[in-house]
Motif scaffolding. Structure first.
Motif, PDB file in Angstrom:
ATOM      1  N   GLY A  13       0.902  -0.982  -0.216  1.00 31.64           N
ATOM      2  CA  GLY A  13      -0.078  -0.360   0.318  1.00 31.64           C
ATOM      3  C   GLY A  13       0.648   0.912   0.114  1.00 31.64           C
ATOM      4  O   GLY A  13       0.553   2.366  -0.467  1.00 31.64           O
ATOM      5  N   GLY A  14       1.859   1.107   0.828  1.00 30.67           N
ATOM      6  CA  GLY A  14       2.496   1.926   0.677  1.00 30.67           C
ATOM      7  C   GLY A  14       3.253   2.763  -0.302  1.00 30.67           C
ATOM      8  O   GLY A  14       3.470   4.083  -0.912  1.00 30.67           O
ATOM      9  N   LEU A  15       3.709   1.813  -1.290  1.00 28.29           N
ATOM     10  CA  LEU A  15       4.401   1.628  -3.150  1.00 28.29           C
ATOM     11  C   LEU A  15       3.530   2.079  -3.293  1.00 28.29           C
ATOM     12  O   LEU A  15       3.760   2.894  -4.507  1.00 28.29           O
ATOM     13  CB  LEU A  15       4.861   0.462  -2.764  1.00 28.29           C
ATOM     14  CG  LEU A  15       6.249  -0.332  -2.391  1.00 28.29           C
ATOM     15  CD1 LEU A  15       6.445  -1.901  -2.495  1.00 28.29           C
ATOM     16  CD2 LEU A  15       7.574   0.350  -2.803  1.00 28.29           C
ATOM     17  N   VAL A  16       2.354   1.887  -3.908  1.00 31.15           N
ATOM     18  CA  VAL A  16       0.757   2.081  -4.674  1.00 31.15           C
ATOM     19  C   VAL A  16       1.073   3.960  -4.079  1.00 31.15           C
ATOM     20  O   VAL A  16       0.414   4.999  -4.716  1.00 31.15           O
ATOM     21  CB  VAL A  16      -0.106   1.353  -4.167  1.00 31.15           C
ATOM     22  CG1 VAL A  16      -1.546   2.518  -4.878  1.00 31.15           C
ATOM     23  CG2 VAL A  16      -0.512   0.270  -4.764  1.00 31.15           C
ATOM     24  N   LEU A  17       0.754   3.868  -2.631  1.00 25.34           N
ATOM     25  CA  LEU A  17       0.688   5.613  -2.827  1.00 25.34           C
ATOM     26  C   LEU A  17       2.235   6.508  -3.282  1.00 25.34           C
ATOM     27  O   LEU A  17       1.953   7.521  -3.271  1.00 25.34           O
ATOM     28  CB  LEU A  17       0.750   6.067  -0.801  1.00 25.34           C
ATOM     29  CG  LEU A  17       0.611   6.885  -0.649  1.00 25.34           C
ATOM     30  CD1 LEU A  17      -1.310   7.667  -1.533  1.00 25.34           C
ATOM     31  CD2 LEU A  17       0.094   7.284   0.824  1.00 25.34           C
ATOM     32  N   GLY A  50      -6.940   6.111  -2.011  1.00 27.15           N
ATOM     33  CA  GLY A  50      -8.001   4.820  -1.672  1.00 27.15           C
ATOM     34  C   GLY A  50      -7.160   2.978  -1.217  1.00 27.15           C
ATOM     35  O   GLY A  50      -7.445   2.801  -0.395  1.00 27.15           O
ATOM     36  N   LEU A  51      -6.293   2.812  -2.298  1.00 31.15           N
ATOM     37  CA  LEU A  51      -6.300   1.446  -2.101  1.00 31.15           C
ATOM     38  C   LEU A  51      -5.060   0.883  -1.077  1.00 31.15           C
ATOM     39  O   LEU A  51      -4.890   0.593  -0.039  1.00 31.15           O
ATOM     40  CB  LEU A  51      -5.679   0.309  -3.833  1.00 31.15           C
ATOM     41  CG  LEU A  51      -6.419  -0.011  -4.871  1.00 31.15           C
ATOM     42  CD1 LEU A  51      -5.697   0.071  -5.842  1.00 31.15           C
ATOM     43  CD2 LEU A  51      -7.154  -1.153  -3.364  1.00 31.15           C
ATOM     44  N   ALA A  52      -4.461   2.567  -1.339  1.00 29.87           N
ATOM     45  CA  ALA A  52      -3.300   2.340   0.161  1.00 29.87           C
ATOM     46  C   ALA A  52      -3.278   2.528   1.333  1.00 29.87           C
ATOM     47  O   ALA A  52      -3.528   2.071   1.766  1.00 29.87           O
ATOM     48  CB  ALA A  52      -1.989   3.392  -0.173  1.00 29.87           C
ATOM     49  N   LEU A  54      -6.650   1.574   2.560  1.00 26.95           N
ATOM     50  CA  LEU A  54      -6.958   0.528   2.308  1.00 26.95           C
ATOM     51  C   LEU A  54      -6.610  -1.117   2.394  1.00 26.95           C
ATOM     52  O   LEU A  54      -6.253  -1.996   3.316  1.00 26.95           O
ATOM     53  CB  LEU A  54      -8.026  -0.553   1.559  1.00 26.95           C
ATOM     54  CG  LEU A  54      -9.390   0.189   1.273  1.00 26.95           C
ATOM     55  CD1 LEU A  54     -10.613  -0.725   0.413  1.00 26.95           C
ATOM     56  CD2 LEU A  54     -10.468   0.341   2.685  1.00 26.95           C
ATOM     57  N   CYS A  55      -5.235  -0.946   1.984  1.00 23.20           N
ATOM     58  CA  CYS A  55      -3.791  -1.696   2.353  1.00 23.20           C
ATOM     59  C   CYS A  55      -2.978  -1.747   3.363  1.00 23.20           C
ATOM     60  O   CYS A  55      -2.729  -2.451   4.335  1.00 23.20           O
ATOM     61  CB  CYS A  55      -2.096  -1.759   1.316  1.00 23.20           C
ATOM     62  SG  CYS A  55      -3.102  -1.643  -0.218  1.00 23.20           S
ATOM     63  N   THR A  56      -3.711  -0.666   4.359  1.00 18.87           N
ATOM     64  CA  THR A  56      -3.169  -0.309   6.226  1.00 18.87           C
ATOM     65  C   THR A  56      -3.519  -1.211   7.268  1.00 18.87           C
ATOM     66  O   THR A  56      -3.658  -1.214   7.888  1.00 18.87           O
ATOM     67  CB  THR A  56      -2.463   0.822   6.599  1.00 18.87           C
ATOM     68  OG1 THR A  56      -3.713   1.760   6.580  1.00 18.87           O
ATOM     69  CG2 THR A  56      -1.396   2.005   5.057  1.00 18.87           C
ATOM     70  N   LEU A  57      -4.769  -1.328   6.638  1.00 21.45           N
ATOM     71  CA  LEU A  57      -6.523  -1.691   8.199  1.00 21.45           C
ATOM     72  C   LEU A  57      -5.671  -3.171   8.379  1.00 21.45           C
ATOM     73  O   LEU A  57      -5.868  -2.677   9.974  1.00 21.45           O
ATOM     74  CB  LEU A  57      -7.204  -1.478   6.729  1.00 21.45           C
ATOM     75  CG  LEU A  57      -8.255  -0.807   6.884  1.00 21.45           C
ATOM     76  CD1 LEU A  57      -9.708  -1.588   6.545  1.00 21.45           C
ATOM     77  CD2 LEU A  57      -8.462  -0.105   8.000  1.00 21.45           C
ATOM     78  N   ALA A  58      -4.753  -3.977   7.999  1.00 15.10           N
ATOM     79  CA  ALA A  58      -4.473  -5.191   8.529  1.00 15.10           C
ATOM     80  C   ALA A  58      -3.419  -4.509   9.581  1.00 15.10           C
ATOM     81  O   ALA A  58      -3.037  -5.413  10.519  1.00 15.10           O
ATOM     82  CB  ALA A  58      -4.530  -5.999   7.356  1.00 15.10           C
ATOM     83  N   HIS A  59      -2.426  -4.631   9.126  1.00 16.75           N
ATOM     84  CA  HIS A  59      -1.509  -4.024   9.758  1.00 16.75           C
ATOM     85  C   HIS A  59      -1.639  -2.832  11.365  1.00 16.75           C
ATOM     86  O   HIS A  59      -1.104  -3.424  12.236  1.00 16.75           O
ATOM     87  CB  HIS A  59      -0.563  -3.360   9.226  1.00 16.75           C
ATOM     88  CG  HIS A  59       0.851  -2.586   9.437  1.00 16.75           C
ATOM     89  ND1 HIS A  59       2.060  -3.486   9.927  1.00 16.75           N
ATOM     90  CD2 HIS A  59       1.415  -1.478   9.979  1.00 16.75           C
ATOM     91  CE1 HIS A  59       2.994  -3.447  10.640  1.00 16.75           C
ATOM     92  NE2 HIS A  59       2.665  -1.880  10.952  1.00 16.75           N
ATOM     93  N   VAL A 131      -9.571  -5.714  -4.048  1.00 18.98           N
ATOM     94  CA  VAL A 131      -8.942  -5.853  -3.503  1.00 18.98           C
ATOM     95  C   VAL A 131      -9.408  -5.223  -1.996  1.00 18.98           C
ATOM     96  O   VAL A 131      -9.189  -5.770  -0.836  1.00 18.98           O
ATOM     97  CB  VAL A 131      -7.376  -5.017  -4.205  1.00 18.98           C
ATOM     98  CG1 VAL A 131      -6.589  -4.694  -2.800  1.00 18.98           C
ATOM     99  CG2 VAL A 131      -6.784  -5.652  -5.287  1.00 18.98           C
ATOM    100  N   GLY A 132     -10.501  -3.957  -2.155  1.00 21.15           N
ATOM    101  CA  GLY A 132     -10.917  -3.360  -0.863  1.00 21.15           C
ATOM    102  C   GLY A 132     -11.482  -4.387   0.161  1.00 21.15           C
ATOM    103  O   GLY A 132     -11.573  -4.711   0.914  1.00 21.15           O
TER     104      GLY A 132
END
Length: 155
Positions: A13-17, A50-52, A54-59, A131-132
Motif C-alpha cells: 500500500g505504501g508503494l502504491v501511495l 484509496g487502495l493504499a 485500505l492496505c494499512t487496515l490489517a497492519h 482488493v479492498g
C-alpha cells in the motif's frame, strides 16, 4: 504469519501511495511544461490512494495500533481490561468482516455490470473493490486472532 502478511500488504500500500504521488508530480510537471497533464491522472491517483489506505487496515489490527481509550478503565484488573478489549476487538472484527462481505458483493456487481470510472480513462474498477474486500477481510481475521490473547489479559 498473518502479521507478516499484513506488514507486506501495508508495504505494498505504501508503494502504491508513492506511485500515486510520483504520478501527481509527473502530471503537474507535464502540465507546467507542455500544458497537458498525464491523461486520467485523477482517476489513477484516486484509485491508488484509496487502495493504499485500505492496505494499512490489517497492519493496524496486527500491531494493535488502533485507537484505545483506557482512561476510564485503568483502575480495573488486567483481566477485566482484557475482557473489555476482547469485546471491542470482536465488535471491530465483525464490522470488518461484514464490510468485507459487502465489498466482495459490490466487486461482483461492479464486474457484472461493467461499471467504470467516470473520467477520461473509463477504467473498470471491480478489481479495486475486490482488493479492498480482501484488505477488510484480512484485518477482520487478524482481529479475531487477537481475541484469545486479550481474554487472557495479554496485550
Amino acid at each position: 504469519m498473518v502479521a507478516r502478511l499484513a506488514g507486506g500488504v501495508a508495504l505494498l500500500g505504501g508503494l502504491v501511495l508513492l506511485a500515486a504521488a510520483l504520478l501527481t508530480v509527473v502530471s503537474v510537471l507535464l502540465r507546467w511544461l507542455t500544458g497537458q497533464p498525464v491523461r486520467g491522472d485523477f482517476e489513477l491517483v484516486s484509485i491508488g490512494a484509496g487502495l493504499a489506505v485500505l492496505c494499512t487496515l490489517a497492519h493496524g489490527s496486527a500491531t494493535r495500533a488502533n485507537i484505545l481509550v483506557d482512561t476510564f478503565t485503568q483502575w480495573l484488573p488486567r483481566r477485566a481490561t482484557g475482557a473489555l478489549d476482547a469485546f471491542w476487538t470482536l465488535a471491530w472484527a465483525v464490522v470488518l468482516l461484514v464490510i468485507a462481505e459487502r465489498m466482495a458483493q459490490g466487486a461482483y456487481e461492479t464486474w457484472a455490470n461493467n461499471m467504470r470510472t467516470i473520467g477520461l480513462l473509463a477504467l473498470p474498477f471491480w478489481w479495486a473493490v475486490g482488493v479492498g474486500a480482501l484488505c477488510f477481510a484480512l484485518a477482520g481475521v487478524i482481529s479475531l486472532v487477537w481475541l484469545p490473547r486479550l481474554f487472557r489479559g495479554e496485550r
